[in-house]
Design an enzyme around this catalytic site. Structure first.
Site, mmCIF file in Angstrom:
data_model
loop_
_atom_site.group_PDB
_atom_site.id
_atom_site.type_symbol
_atom_site.label_atom_id
_atom_site.label_comp_id
_atom_site.label_asym_id
_atom_site.label_seq_id
_atom_site.Cartn_x
_atom_site.Cartn_y
_atom_site.Cartn_z
ATOM 1 N N ILE A 108 0.840 -1.210 0.000
ATOM 2 C CA ILE A 108 0.000 0.000 0.000
ATOM 3 C C ILE A 108 0.875 1.261 0.000
ATOM 4 C CG2 ILE A 108 -1.764 1.312 1.259
ATOM 5 C CD1 ILE A 108 -2.726 -1.431 2.394
ATOM 6 N N ASP B 225 -9.417 5.676 9.515
ATOM 7 C CA ASP B 225 -10.404 4.753 8.936
ATOM 8 C C ASP B 225 -10.868 3.716 9.958
ATOM 9 O OD1 ASP B 225 -11.985 3.854 6.837
ATOM 10 O OD2 ASP B 225 -10.456 2.515 6.021
ATOM 11 N N ALA C 285 -4.263 2.350 8.525
ATOM 12 C CA ALA C 285 -3.592 1.079 8.862
ATOM 13 C C ALA C 285 -4.313 0.356 10.006
ATOM 14 C CB ALA C 285 -2.138 1.333 9.203
ATOM 15 N N ARG C 286 -4.310 0.922 11.202
ATOM 16 C CA ARG C 286 -5.078 0.415 12.337
ATOM 17 C C ARG C 286 -5.102 1.516 13.401
ATOM 18 N NH1 ARG C 286 -6.812 -2.767 9.348
ATOM 19 N NH2 ARG C 286 -6.935 -5.038 9.509
ATOM 20 N N GLU D 210 -15.122 5.140 19.932
ATOM 21 C CA GLU D 210 -15.786 6.198 20.696
ATOM 22 C C GLU D 210 -14.852 7.391 20.897
ATOM 23 O OE1 GLU D 210 -16.007 2.979 21.337
ATOM 24 O OE2 GLU D 210 -18.097 2.898 20.697
ATOM 25 N N ASP E 52 10.849 2.599 5.825
ATOM 26 C CA ASP E 52 10.421 1.217 6.058
ATOM 27 C C ASP E 52 11.601 0.477 6.665
ATOM 28 O OD1 ASP E 52 8.147 -0.887 4.435
ATOM 29 O OD2 ASP E 52 9.766 -1.605 5.714
ATOM 30 N N HIS F 119 -14.074 2.378 8.313
ATOM 31 C CA HIS F 119 -13.222 1.289 7.783
ATOM 32 C C HIS F 119 -13.601 0.963 6.336
ATOM 33 C CE1 HIS F 119 -11.060 -2.830 8.482
ATOM 34 N NE2 HIS F 119 -10.342 -1.980 7.769
ATOM 35 N N LEU F 120 -13.447 1.993 5.490
ATOM 36 C CA LEU F 120 -13.822 1.858 4.083
ATOM 37 C C LEU F 120 -12.647 1.498 3.189
ATOM 38 C CD1 LEU F 120 -16.176 4.944 3.474
ATOM 39 C CD2 LEU F 120 -16.799 2.539 3.660
ATOM 40 N N GLY F 121 -11.430 1.441 3.778
ATOM 41 C CA GLY F 121 -10.212 1.307 2.968
ATOM 42 C C GLY F 121 -10.307 0.260 1.884
ATOM 43 N N ALA F 122 -10.715 -0.942 2.250
ATOM 44 C CA ALA F 122 -10.703 -2.034 1.267
ATOM 45 C C ALA F 122 -12.100 -2.350 0.769
ATOM 46 C CB ALA F 122 -10.085 -3.267 1.897
HETATM 47 C C1 MLT Z 1 -6.862 -4.858 5.589
HETATM 48 O O1 MLT Z 1 -6.390 -5.203 6.663
HETATM 49 O O2 MLT Z 1 -6.642 -5.477 4.540
HETATM 50 C C2 MLT Z 1 -7.775 -3.693 5.506
HETATM 51 O O3 MLT Z 1 -7.792 -2.961 6.682
HETATM 52 C C3 MLT Z 1 -9.140 -4.083 5.112
HETATM 53 C C4 MLT Z 1 -9.732 -5.147 5.971
HETATM 54 O O4 MLT Z 1 -9.520 -5.160 7.168
HETATM 55 O O5 MLT Z 1 -10.420 -5.998 5.435
#
Ligand code: MLT
Length: 362
Positions: A144, A248, A223-224, A252, A163, A265-268
């Site tokens: 990504i 994403d 990412a998280r 709360e 990285d 959490h729309l990323g994927a």
């Molecule tokens: C991932 O971990 O690939 C993305 O956050 C999307 C997901 O959790 O499905």
């Protein structure tokens, strides 16, 4: 007949991957394999037949990967399969953080009279800045991060990236400058995070790190959530050190907060990414079940071997501390990763390995 249990809804494309030797369902109590997206598996009790879990996605923080390794269950993920979808959301995040596009759109929908005139009069409150010529810091240059870096270069940004284990620098846009974590953090106008959530990345972005950032920095986190210390971040928003935070991962402590843009959490969540992840996850399960090949596992090493006609294949999952024992077995092809190892032995007969975590004859 192999039983594959789905713990979440998975793209219908998955059906194309499994032939009539497989059954897919949600009810199996002793499945051979599991397909999962975000279902929490922390308490999952490993059943007898289970050999592998495939996550249709990159992050595996919902799966107890070490415990699964100890039980001889290989955990796969699908790195790269949803990378384009996440990249597109990051680019969107750059724009919605730079200009109050969401606020402006919400506002204009409340104006019911003299809409055009009122818009012209009131729009300055939603003005912002451009990303062109600004510096983007990319933390994590995996599938990504690399795509984000490349897209940002093409949008006219200066890109610096960090990285700790740069997998393949040749895949990086040549205009991306690779730098240390400190340099990236210190020099970026925008910082986007693309590292997995593991013990060492919890609260990676904390008050110490934020203090070394530029004033008015914008932080994006697809990412998280746990990678950013939200209390520290909110304090930095209060002082103006951080201008905006795009995240994403709703919780709360981030929703309805000043200068935090929260997405669900729309990323994927695109058709393409869901299809790609499902197909990749399914194919990896099939190749492991039928041939013992491991490609993208997070708890066992990569090991792929062509089948040899007429030979019987024994797959051996073992503790890395038993490496020398397994190396002494004739025809064993061996690899290790962390505390665990894997071997494929093609021979005239199946072999017995009394110290193995698990063996499979296929
Ligand atoms: C991932 O971990 O690939 C993305 O956050 C999307 C997901 O959790 O499905």
């Amino acid at each position: 007949m192999y039983e594959i249990k789905k713990l979440n809804k998975i793209s219908a494309k998955i059906e194309e991957v499994f032939n009539s030797n497989y059954q897919l369902g949600e009810e199996f109590t002793n499945p051979d394999g599991i397909l999962v997206r975000s279902a929490q598996m922390a308490e999952y009790e490993v059943n007898d037949k289970l050999v592998a879990i495939a996550r249709a996605g990159a992050g595996v923080n919902n799966i107890p990967v070490e415990r699964m390794a100890e039980s001889g269950v290989v955990v796969f993920n699908t790195p790269g399969a949803n990378a384009n979808a996440v990249k597109e959301l990051v680019i969107c995040g750059l724009f919605i953080a730079s200009r109050d596009i969401i606020g402006g759109s919400n506002w204009i929908n409340t104006v019911t009279e003299n809409t055009a005139k009122t818009a012209e009069k009131g729009k300055s409150q939603f003005a912002g800045t451009e990303i062109f010529g600004k510096t983007l810091g990319v933390i994590g240059l995996g599938a990504i991060g690399r795509l984000v870096a490349d897209a940002a270069v093409n949008l006219g940004m200066n890109v610096i990236g960090y990285d700790p284990f740069l997998p393949d620098a040749s895949k990086l846009n040549s205009k991306v400058k690779v730098a240390s974590f400190d340099e990236v953090v210190k020099n970026a106008d925008y910082i986007t995070i693309h590292v997995p959530y593991i013990e060492s990345t919890k609260n990676l972005i904390n008050s110490n790190v934020i203090n070394s950032m530029k004033d008015g920095v914008i932080i994006l986190n697809m990412a998280r959530g746990e990678i950013v210390n939200v209390d520290d971040l909110k304090a930095a928003i209060e002082t103006g050190k951080v201008r905006k935070y795009v995240v994403d991962f709703p919780s709360e402590n981030v929703i309805n907060s000043k200068n935090i843009i929260v997405l669900p959490h729309l990323g994927a969540s695109t058709e393409e990414a869901e299809d790609n992840c499902a197909v990749m996850a399914g194919k990896q399960l099939v190749d492991y079940i039928e041939n013992g090949n491991i490609v993208n596992s997070v708890n066992y090493p990569r090991l792929v071997k062509e089948r040899v006609a007429g030979k019987k294949r024994t797959c051996v999952l073992f503790k890395a501390s038993d490496l020398s024992k397994i190396e002494s077995i004739k025809n064993a092809v061996v690899a290790t990763k962390g505390n665990f190892g894997y071997a494929i032995v093609d021979d005239d007969n199946y072999i017995n390995v009394d110290f193995a975590i698990k063996t499979r004859n296929i």
